[in-house]
Design an enzyme around this catalytic site. Structure first.
Site, PDB file in Angstrom:
ATOM      1  CD  GLU A  76      -1.750  -2.392   1.475  1.00  0.00           C
ATOM      2  OE1 GLU A  76      -0.590  -2.619   1.910  1.00  0.00           O
ATOM      3  OE2 GLU A  76      -2.605  -3.286   1.335  1.00  0.00           O
ATOM      4  CG  HIS A 145     -11.097  -5.359   7.889  1.00  0.00           C
ATOM      5  ND1 HIS A 145     -10.320  -5.982   8.837  1.00  0.00           N
ATOM      6  CD2 HIS A 145     -10.501  -5.615   6.697  1.00  0.00           C
ATOM      7  CE1 HIS A 145      -9.314  -6.599   8.242  1.00  0.00           C
ATOM      8  NE2 HIS A 145      -9.396  -6.388   6.942  1.00  0.00           N
TER       9      HIS A 145
END
Ligand code: TPP
Ligand code: MG
Lengths: 346, 323
Positions: A76, A145
């Site tokens: 990322e 999440h």
């Protein structure tokens, strides 16, 4: 998530224009901008053939090829850095980070690089980068999440922060974000992807960044909400209407830049304010909005501003606990009754 | 041995080596006088790396730099006046005094900037190479990093991305053997840093980073092969800082015999030797270059001293107000 076969989703684009899914609206925005400007490209994890975890990039690989719809490895920080480098040198990348939670791996690139370049270089450079990501609770995805982290980006000068609540806003704001010369953190909500709504079928439907929207008009109280708290506030407003309370729901749509005037005008009209934020209460955007309102419209306020926000806790896995941690319709209704001096226990 | 180098080329290299030397020496003085504030990481001792690599780049190419970035900026052709103005925080600087030593950038020359974050520029350089390829440009990006930068996760990620996508990136690891006071051999079990390239399917080489011609030749070969689509490549240029990590670090942890060893391999002395022995320059000609550089440096400092201060009003106006 859904059993919709890939081709169906795109076939729906033009057929019944009536109602379009949030994810489809985003997909249209990407496709239109990529068609219009060869400098626009997308990169992220699983966005190519697979079409993205939430199907937002579905069909883009087929139309634009692997050169402009780039599947990245799980790196990322670096693929976002790649986006920044590309933006600095003439491209307009749209980077997708699967979950806003994962932007924590990318904070150096976002905060110290993308947000700073223009300022550090004395205006020599721009970073026209959109970082698309999604946040929020509601699917039992637990603590890593489900977060609502917009305040982290709101806090950083040099970033724009966009949080659409409807398909039309998603489309219009994503197109405007792609054309913006600043780095934009574009935060979608995982519970909104399958929601439907009208999207104007006009060519190049765009919504300027910094322009909020009144999602429902009302005279009694101003409900300020963004992202998934907008539909929740609208549902609350419908119930309140049955009690004779008319709530105005104001959706700033972009937190940076902020449409202060729209918010203040509503406050001056209703004199009562409830701010609804999914994120944890401490250090949140809601607190900052409250400080802006009290500084600029104090004389109009009939009482204290209420903030309905998430509990200051990580999101638990258990669904009952999860919903207890983020604002629900009933919490909003109670807060409105409180600010209007009605019995909040009802 | 046949000498493939013209006197003009060797003169150009030496002028740049000496310019970096003079610039850094002067910056240290200005720092002591309080004209430069903040962090200052001199490039003294590493000059041959920036000069050799940049000599191999073309005008269409990019570079990303580090916290020790003055050498890259000069070797890329920066104007000394605007550099000095930047480092002293003046309006006339490359970044109007908003970047300073650690963020100096010159976009017009493809210098995407120094970086205050070790490892922060690595992925950005890979992005520039990707962007160039997407736009059909024949550009290569030289990504300067350091022995400390290699220990950061973004190095592996970025090298892998560049390799997976066959991008024209030349990673240049300036191994000056220390990250502040931490010797490379304490930072890793494998101190030959170029060997990491093989793990990503990339060719890499360790070279003498003080030898400007060796740096140039290696970089020129790799840049050429990058343009032919064979990139990325890794160069590990072994070198040594002449002093501590920044101006205020006495570097007491650096052993005397090691310092002495590298002082004998001073990249500027070697460059001067090449100019005289391979270029046939006379001692007078060398002295004239040095005097010329000195004058340019004096002029740059004077320019910076005279430059107006930048103001908060300018800054806010330019960025469109309080963000
Ligand atoms: C991410 C990050 N960690 C720590 C620092 C503080 N710091 C600045 S330079 C430096 C050492 C760098 O050593 P190296 O990477 O070998 O470069 P050199 O100074 O030797 O050129 C450190 C620890 C930083 N700027 N960025
Ligand atoms: Mg080092």
């Amino acid at each position: 998530m859904s059993a919709t076969p890939p081709h169906d989703l795109r076939a729906r684009h033009s057929s019944h224009r009536g109602r379009v899914q949030y994810r489809t609206a985003l997909n249209e925005a990407l496709a239109e901008e990529m068609r219009r400007d060869p400098k626009v490209f997308v990169l992220g994890e699983g966005i190519g053939e697979r079409g993205g975890s939430y199907k937002v990039t579905q069909g883009l690989r087929a139309e634009f090829g692997a050169g402009r719809v780039i599947d990245t490895p799980l790196a990322e920080a670096s693929f976002t850095g790649v986006g920044i480098g590309a933006a600095l040198t003439g491209m307009r990348p749209v980077v997708e980070i699967l979950f806003i939670d994962f932007t924590m791996l990318v904070m150096d690139q976002i905060v110290n690089q993308a947000a700073k370049v223009r300022f550090m270089t004395g205006n020599q450079a721009r970073v026209p980068l959109v970082l698309r990501t999604q946040g929020g609770a509601g699917n039992g995805l637990a603590a890593q999440h489900s977060q609502s982290l917009e305040a982290l980006f709101y806090h950083i000068p040099g970033l724009k922060v966009v949080m659409p609540s409807t398909p039309a806003d998603a489309k219009g704001l994503l197109k405007a974000s792609i054309r913006d010369d600043s780095p934009v953190i574009f935060i979608e909500h995982k519970l909104l992807y399958l929601t439907e709504g009208p999207v104007p079928a006009v060519e190049d439907y765009m919504i300027p960044l910094g322009k909020g929207d009144i999602k429902r008009t009302g005279r009694d109280v101003t409900l300020i909400a963004w992202s998934n708290m907008v539909p929740r506030s609208l549902a609350a407003a419908d119930k309140l209407a049955a009690e004779g309370i008319e709530a105005e729901v104001v959706d700033p749509r972009t937190l940076v830049p902020l449409d202060e005037e729209l918010i203040l005008a509503s406050v001056r009209k209703t004199e009562h304010v409830v701010i609804v934020q999914e994120a944890v209460r401490r250090g949140g955007v809601a607190s900052d909005l409250a400080s802006i309102i009290q500084a600029k419209a104090f004389d109009y306020l009939d009482g204290p501003i209420e903030i309905v926000a998430g509990l200051n806790t990580p999101i638990p896995f258990n669904l009952a606990l999860e919903s207890a941690c983020v604002p629900q319709e009933a919490d909003i209704i109670r807060a409105v009754r409180r600010v209007l001096g009605r019995n909040a226990c009802l | 041995m046949a000498n493939p180098y013209s006197k003009a080329f060797l003169t150009g290299l030496y002028r740049q080596l000496w310019t970096i030397r003079a610039f850094e020496t002067r910056c240290i003085q200005l720092y002591r006088q309080g004209l430069i504030r903040g962090y200052l990481h001199p490039y003294l001792g590493q000059e041959a790396i920036a000069v050799g690599v940049c000599a191999a780049l073309g005008p269409q190419d990019y570079l990303t730099s580090t916290h020790r970035g003055h050498g890259h900026c000069i070797a890329r052709g920066a104007d000394l006046r605007r550099m000095t103005a930047e480092i002293t925080g003046k309006q006339a600087g490359y970044c109007q005094g908003r970047g300073g030593s650690m963020h100096i950038a010159d976009m017009s020359q493809g210098n995407l900037g120094a970086n205050g974050i070790v490892g922060g520029g690595t992925a950005i350089g890979v992005g520039a190479a990707l962007s160039a390829r997407m736009q059909g440009k024949d550009s290569v990006c030289a990504v300067f990093t350091s022995d400390g930068g290699v220990m950061n996760g973004t190095f592996g990620e970025s090298l892998n991305l560049a390799a997976a996508w066959d991008l024209p990136v030349l990673f240049v690891i300036e191994n000056n053997q220390y990250a502040v006071s931490l010797p490379v051999r304490e930072a890793t079990r494998e101190p030959e840093l170029y060997k990491r390239a093989a793990g990503y399917g990339v060719e890499g080489r360790r070279i003498n980073g003080n030898h400007v011609l060796e740096v140039y030749e290696t970089a020129a070969e790799y840049v050429r092969r990058c343009r032919a689509g064979e990139g990325p490549f890794v160069i590990e240029a072994l070198t040594y800082r002449h002093a501590g990590h920044h101006v205020n670090d006495p570097g007491t942890y650096m052993p005397e015999d090691q310092k002495e060893h590298y002082r004998k391999m001073d990249p500027c002395l070697l460059g001067r030797q090449f100019l005289i022995e391979l270029g046939g320059a006379s001692c007078e000609e060398v002295a004239a270059i040095e005097a010329d550089v000195q004058q340019a440096m004096d002029d740059a400092v004077e320019f910076a001293r005279q430059s107006p201060e930048t103001t908060i009003e300018d800054f806010l106006e330019q960025i469109g107000g309080d963000q």
